[in-house]
Scaffold this active site. Structure first.
Site, PDB file in Angstrom:
ATOM      1  CG  ASP A  65      -2.215   0.776   0.997  1.00 52.68           C
ATOM      2  OD1 ASP A  65      -2.254   1.593   0.057  1.00 52.68           O
ATOM      3  OD2 ASP A  65      -3.177   0.580   1.759  1.00 52.68           O
ATOM      4  CD  GLU A  77      -6.329   5.390   3.020  1.00 53.44           C
ATOM      5  OE1 GLU A  77      -5.334   4.889   3.573  1.00 53.44           O
ATOM      6  OE2 GLU A  77      -6.710   5.070   1.881  1.00 53.44           O
TER       7      GLU A  77
END
Length: 858
Positions: free
Chosen positions: A337, A538
């Site tokens: 990620d 997020e």
């Protein structure tokens, strides 16, 4: 973000066998002890691995593909192999870079567009895809012609592209509990993605959320692992095609099951935080989406930012290699990620052999870090820090997926079957599926006196800031990463909730009146009030507790205003998680949890309104896939908990034939104990997590990473106040506005400190007088902020003497600082020359009344 003490559950491999060397033992005894302990550790590891199954993956190894992989590996250079493992972002590379290095893949991050243009057309996306592809297969510089692949976060439709169909976010789809519908959504998403020439989608997210404060709660389908497992199968089949059907055909894309592993179970719901579950719980709860999606043939897995018992997953060999690849038999690739490898202990964004050795196959490396990472990885292989066999394994996995996807044989992106067919972006057939999903996701929580359904020929007041607000109903990951800075015009072809209601009401002979503030001249038969959370994604979406509109009950005031005038009120609540809305429920005759419905607002009207003849069009079928809290502190309430007592249980949802069971006198006391709130430390000798220090001038900014930094207009060094380097000294040189700013990567929810009548307190020492005002400032998301001139206090101060100054936090709220989304809790700003040192920076509860500077000034 949240500070709590926890007793960790039983760790696994980190404490499997203590290797103890007893003083006075002989060398042979030490050797025997060491060998015995290694044997014990291996035995216990095998016992733990027994928890994990060997997957019955429907996609099997093909001899012809494995033969091609072997041929490539024999001829590729180390440089060519490492390039396959590097995934840069479109803002950070050019087609010349692709031609020179031959990256195995690249991505566009959330809110990143071709030519940095938010309104890039599908043709712009296709043009970039074609240019990158042609550069990758041009072997004139890198000596190899392996096609690259483009990955994108199409998490609720092709959400980065203007005009795309945006489906309800996952939390709403979980309430629909309809795997067949999920497969249709994924198939439609795949087609819209392929119109823009993209090969690979970073979906599905299979997080099983345990604490709803997490800012990614809406990316989870359910707190129930069973729904997540079934949905993972459905979305993988929809994106990639069935293994026995059109697997990775011309109308399918590569899928990614993410984020491995345990991201939904971090302590306090802290994004990128620490999961302390036992290994059995990790499997039973958090791994079920992988059991489903990988068995269905998903070709990639994304590693998670979170840690498991303190070890970052990007560097966890046990999880990535021993469990996922070896025991479970996953033969695709593991992608990182966003610079997640840089969080591994001992690593940086530019160097991380630990992640490769742990089993990471592709570095997702946005920003300019890709080049030093590429060079360092090559050097680490040559130095023996990374085994060549590990590189070959990673490249084999990447090539295996590319070969299965037919990337070597398919036409270039601009020439594929769906490329350029822009009529498929937001196609009516796709919007119809999304509208069905909206209908299925709505959950009816309250319906006093059968307020719903509403006769379509009524006079209906439609109020609330979410009524005609497509950005709000779409939420995060909608064109921009956080879903912010969007307007209705950014969603061509979409329908707001108001527009959907108005169309049906008008057609039936009724009257639809849009009044966001609830005012009217002629009393309506009923009011529909659409309100809820502002968009977030997020990090920025993490919360301290689950109370809706803490310290600013504007939506509640609107509901009460309408109720006081005798108007029946239907609340349509937009949110990315269940929230404590007891007061709003009390003030509503009917209450609908609409989650984040996406672009097709008509789906709300289909359920709330009758048809022109007065008959029900669609009944409510949605059921809660997340338990609903009875207090703002009940943040981790999940079915099968030993002490399970939510306001609405998992699976709750009324239909039009059900009798309302909810009273109008729910407890409105939040129960938050402000008296026990601790000081919030910002800097006490060191910057506390998550705060960082930056120096900023008109043209430059730099993050402070050493004990002295100079920038045009301002400099910094550490200073000794009570102990070594426990203070910060700043020199402003008076060449324009310069700033020393403490900030966070993400927004921080600090409303509790407003509720606790807090003050900002810090120690300071004037080293040389300022020639212009010195300000203490704060800032929050979306550009809000405020500052206080402390010059008057400085004039009273004695040079070179430490003193304390405190500022009532309401001085900042009065200027518009939103303490639910704080970016910077403290900064110093000046246009003049002068020098100041600061130390011991805190938010102090109940400090406002005794503050040095009180607002309003009395």
């Amino acid at each position: 973000m949240k500070t709590h003490l926890h007793t960790a559950k039983l760790p696994t491999l980190s404490l499997l066998a203590g290797l103890v060397t007893l003083a006075g033992c002989s060398a042979s005894e030490n050797k025997d002890t060491s060998e015995n302990n290694r044997a014990v550790e291996q035995t216990q590891q095998q016992q733990l691995l027994a928890i994990w199954p060997k997957l019955n993956n429907v996609v099997r190894a093909a001899p012809q593909i494995e033969s091609k992989i072997a041929q490539y590996l024999q001829t590729m250079t180390l440089e060519q192999k490492v390039a396959q493992m590097i995934q840069p972002e479109i803002r950070d590379i050019t087609t010349d870079d692709m031609r020179k290095y031959g990256f195995g893949s690249y991505l566009n991050g959330g809110g990143s567009f071709p030519n940095a243009n938010k309104h890039a057309t599908p043709q712009d996306w296709i043009a970039l895809a074609e240019q990158m592809y042609q550069a990758s297969v041009d072997d004139s510089l890198d000596g190899i012609d392996i096609p690259t692949m483009w990955g994108t976060d199409a998490v609720h439709g092709h959400n980065n592209v203007i005009g795309a169909t945006l489906f309800p976010h996952n939390i709403g789809l979980g309430a629909a509990n309809n795997p067949a519908l999920i497969e249709k959504i994924a198939a439609a998403t795949a087609i819209e993605v392929m119109v823009t020439g993209i090969d690979w989608v970073f979906a599905p997210t299979v997080a099983v959320v345990r604490d709803d404060r997490w800012g990614r709660t809406y990316e989870g389908y359910s707190e129930d692992p069973e729904i997540v497992r079934r949905y993972s199968v459905a979305i993988v089949n929809g994106l990639q095609g069935h293994a026995d059907g059109d697997f990775l055909s011309h109308k399918r894309v590569i899928s990614t099951v993410k984020h491995f592993l345990g991201d939904g179970g971090t302590v306090d719901g802290d994004d990128q935080g620490n999961n302390i579950d036992s290994e059995q719980a990790l499997f039973d709860t958090h791994a079920q989406g992988y059991i489903g999606g990988l068995s269905a043939g998903s070709q990639s897995v994304m590693a998670s930012f979170n840690s498991w018992h303190g070890k970052k997953n990007h560097g966890n060999k046990y999880l990535l290699t021993d469990v996922l690849k070896t025991k479970m038999g996953f033969d695709g690739f593991v992608v990182g990620d966003w610079n997640g490898h840089g969080q591994v202990v001992g690593c940086s964004n530019e160097s991380c052999p630990q992640a490769v050795n742990a089993g990471l196959d592709i570095f997702m490396v946005p920003t300019g870090a890709w080049k030093p990472l590429y060079e360092n990885t090559i050097a680490q292989v040559k130095a023996g820090e990374i085994a060549m066999s590990r590189i070959d394994d990673a490249v084999a996995r990447i090539l295996r997926v590319k070969l299965r996807a037919g990337l070597f044989d398919k036409p270039s992106p601009a020439k594929r079957q769906f490329s350029g067919k822009t009529q498929l972006i937001g196609a009516q057939a796709h919007r119809d599926v999304a509208r069905q999903a909206v209908r299925g996701s709505l959950v009816l929580l309250k319906n006093n006196n059968n307020t719903l359904p509403i006769a379509a020929n009524s006079r209906v007041l439609i109020a609330g800031d979410g009524a005609d607000n497509i950005a709000k109903q779409a939420g995060g990951w909608s064109i921009t990463w956080q879903g912010t800075n969007n307007e209705n015009t950014d969603f061509p072809g979409a329908t707001s909730i108001f527009a959907g209601l108005k169309a049906q009401i008008t057609a039936a002979g009724g009257e639809a009146i849009l009044s966001p503030d609830g005012h009217f001249t002629q009393k309506p038969d009923v009011a529909i009030v659409v309100f809820g959370e502002e968009p977030y994604a997020e990090g920025h979406g993490d919360r301290d507790n689950l109370e809706f509109e803490r310290n600013n009950k504007k939506s509640l005031a609107l509901l009460k205003q309408l109720k006081s005038k005798g108007v029946p009120v239907v609340s349509v609540f937009i949110s990315g998680r269940p929230m404590w809305v007891n007061a709003e429920l009390n003030a509503s005759d009917a209450f609908v949890a609409a989650w984040l419905p996406g672009t097709e607002g008509q789906g709300v009207a289909d359920v709330l309104l009758t048809d022109a003849g007065g008959d029900i069009q669609h009944d409510f079928t949605g059921k809660l896939s997340f338990s609903w809290p009875k207090s703002p502190l009940q943040t981790a309430v999940n079915r099968d908990d030993v002490d399970y007592s939510p306001l609405f249980p998992y699976g709750f949802g009324l239909t039009y034939t059900d009798k309302n069971t909810l009273a109008d006198n729910l407890n409105e006391d939040s129960g938050v104990d402000i008296a026990s709130l601790p000081n919030m430390a910002i800097f006490n000798g060191v910057l506390t997590d998550p705060w960082r220090l930056f120096l900023k001038s008109a043209q430059q900014q730099v993050q402070v990473a050493s004990n002295s930094v100079e920038l045009a207009g301002i400099s910094y060094r550490t200073e000794d106040k009570n102990i070594q380097e426990d203070a910060m000294a700043f020199v402003f040189t008076g060449i324009g506005l310069t700033t020393a700013e403490i900030n966070s990567n993400f927004t921080e929810d600090k409303v509790a400190y407003i509720e606790a009548n807090s003050a900002l307190s810090f120690d300071y020492k004037i080293n040389s007088e300022f020639a212009a005002p010195l300000f203490v400032a704060m800032s929050c998301e979306h550009g809000c902020g405020g500052r206080v001139d402390i010059s008057a206090e400085l004039k009273k101060a004695t040079l070179n003497r430490w003193q304390t100054l405190s500022i009532d936090l309401t001085c900042f709220t009065e200027q518009g600082v939103d303490f639910s989304r704080v970016i910077s809790p403290f900064s110093l700003q000046s246009t003049g020359n002068g020098s100041v040192s600061v130390a011991h920076i805190n938010f102090v509860p109940e400090g406002a009344k005794q503050a040095t500077i009180i607002c309003p000034d009395s």
